[in-house]
Design a protein around this motif. Structure first.
Motif, PDB file in Angstrom:
ATOM      1  N   LYS A 199       0.813  -1.218   0.000  1.00 33.41           N
ATOM      2  CA  LYS A 199       0.000   0.000   0.000  1.00 33.41           C
ATOM      3  C   LYS A 199       0.854   1.279   0.000  1.00 33.41           C
ATOM      4  O   LYS A 199       0.427   2.299  -0.519  1.00 33.41           O
ATOM      5  N   ASN A 200       2.065   1.207   0.554  1.00 34.19           N
ATOM      6  CA  ASN A 200       2.893   2.407   0.727  1.00 34.19           C
ATOM      7  C   ASN A 200       4.135   2.460  -0.167  1.00 34.19           C
ATOM      8  O   ASN A 200       5.089   3.174   0.135  1.00 34.19           O
ATOM      9  N   LYS A 201       4.139   1.727  -1.275  1.00 35.04           N
ATOM     10  CA  LYS A 201       5.243   1.733  -2.243  1.00 35.04           C
ATOM     11  C   LYS A 201       6.584   1.381  -1.613  1.00 35.04           C
ATOM     12  O   LYS A 201       7.588   2.055  -1.819  1.00 35.04           O
ATOM     13  N   VAL A 202       6.582   0.339  -0.802  1.00 37.46           N
ATOM     14  CA  VAL A 202       7.823  -0.163  -0.209  1.00 37.46           C
ATOM     15  C   VAL A 202       8.041  -1.567  -0.760  1.00 37.46           C
ATOM     16  O   VAL A 202       7.196  -2.440  -0.594  1.00 37.46           O
ATOM     17  N   GLU A 203       9.150  -1.755  -1.440  1.00 41.04           N
ATOM     18  CA  GLU A 203       9.488  -3.059  -2.011  1.00 41.04           C
ATOM     19  C   GLU A 203      10.389  -3.806  -1.029  1.00 41.04           C
ATOM     20  O   GLU A 203      11.459  -3.321  -0.676  1.00 41.04           O
ATOM     21  N   LEU A 204       9.944  -4.960  -0.580  1.00 47.08           N
ATOM     22  CA  LEU A 204      10.717  -5.787   0.346  1.00 47.08           C
ATOM     23  C   LEU A 204      11.579  -6.745  -0.455  1.00 47.08           C
ATOM     24  O   LEU A 204      11.074  -7.555  -1.224  1.00 47.08           O
ATOM     25  N   CYS A 205      12.886  -6.658  -0.281  1.00 48.08           N
ATOM     26  CA  CYS A 205      13.838  -7.508  -0.989  1.00 48.08           C
ATOM     27  C   CYS A 205      14.527  -8.395   0.045  1.00 48.08           C
ATOM     28  O   CYS A 205      15.280  -7.894   0.883  1.00 48.08           O
ATOM     29  N   PHE A 206      14.272  -9.692  -0.015  1.00 47.12           N
ATOM     30  CA  PHE A 206      14.822 -10.621   0.963  1.00 47.12           C
ATOM     31  C   PHE A 206      16.102 -11.252   0.443  1.00 47.12           C
ATOM     32  O   PHE A 206      16.164 -11.665  -0.713  1.00 47.12           O
ATOM     33  N   THR A 207      17.116 -11.318   1.301  1.00 45.74           N
ATOM     34  CA  THR A 207      18.362 -11.986   0.925  1.00 45.74           C
ATOM     35  C   THR A 207      18.201 -13.487   1.114  1.00 45.74           C
ATOM     36  O   THR A 207      17.270 -13.953   1.760  1.00 45.74           O
ATOM     37  N   LEU A 208      19.130 -14.221   0.559  1.00 43.30           N
ATOM     38  CA  LEU A 208      19.122 -15.672   0.721  1.00 43.30           C
ATOM     39  C   LEU A 208      19.415 -16.031   2.168  1.00 43.30           C
ATOM     40  O   LEU A 208      20.021 -15.251   2.906  1.00 43.30           O
ATOM     41  N   THR A 209      19.029 -17.209   2.580  1.00 41.86           N
ATOM     42  CA  THR A 209      19.336 -17.684   3.921  1.00 41.86           C
ATOM     43  C   THR A 209      20.848 -17.790   4.069  1.00 41.86           C
ATOM     44  O   THR A 209      21.535 -18.244   3.162  1.00 41.86           O
ATOM     45  N   TYR A 210      21.368 -17.363   5.194  1.00 38.20           N
ATOM     46  CA  TYR A 210      22.803 -17.356   5.493  1.00 38.20           C
ATOM     47  C   TYR A 210      23.600 -16.513   4.501  1.00 38.20           C
ATOM     48  O   TYR A 210      24.711 -16.859   4.132  1.00 38.20           O
TER      49      TYR A 210
END
Length: 187
Positions: free
Chosen positions: A98-109
């Motif tokens: 809703k607030n134009k925030v893109e969540l970018c997740f890194t790989l595990t470890y």
């Protein structure tokens, strides 16, 4: 970064000759632990953060809201997060969309892939190492004093050297070279 406990922490420091700086033993942890939620703006080269009691979804959402408030122009914000389950809640995903925030997740470890990890080493070195904070207030003030100093002196040689050293340490733990290529096994 955490958990941060109120306890004597060893580290390098100056002391009179034959009078080493001794740290008392702590057998009872009556203060509990805290977590430092840090934010690093790559474009502005600014570090900020807050101490919290937990690493929960509500604390992550509060951090994301403060990041969004720092950019009121409405431009998209890209946030790099690790794969902690507290970062992936339905409330967080709805709010981010809703607030134009893109969540970018890194790989595990893959802590070596996050730009902020190199800043946690100097933060620990200058505020936690060789310390004996009597309570949370003093510890938090020390952390925020370092953040103010670091943002005012971001391009100082000592700060850059400490960040490079921490990046190398994190990469060596994972066996990663510059550019994300794994080190070749010795024959």
């Amino acid at each position: 970064m955490g958990p941060l406990g109120i306890r004597p922490t060893a580290g390098a420091g100056w002391a009179e000759q034959r009078h080493p700086d001794r740290l008392p033993a702590t057998y009872h942890r009556t203060h509990g632990v805290r977590y430092f939620h840090g934010c690093y703006s790559v474009g502005d080269d600014r570090l900020s953060g807050v101490n919290r009691r937990r690493k929960g979804t509500g604390d992550t959402l509060a951090a994301l809201k403060s990041i969004r408030a720092a950019r009121p122009d409405g431009a998209p914000v890209y946030v790099i997060l690790d794969n902690l389950s507290a970062h992936k809640g339905a409330d967080i995903r709805r709010w981010a969309e809703k607030n134009k925030v893109e969540l970018c997740f890194t790989l595990t470890y893959a802590s070596w892939a996050k730009a902020i990890e190199a800043h946690f080493g100097p933060l620990r070195q200058f505020t936690i190492a060789n310390s004996y904070h009597p309570n949370r207030i003093v510890q938090t003030r020390a952390l925020h004093a370092y953040l103010r100093w670091r943002n005012a002196n971001a391009r100082q040689r000592n700060v850059l050297a400490a960040e490079r050293k921490e990046r190398a340490r994190v990469r060596s733990e994972k066996g990663i070279r510059w550019g994300g290529r794994p080190l070749k096994a010795a024959a």
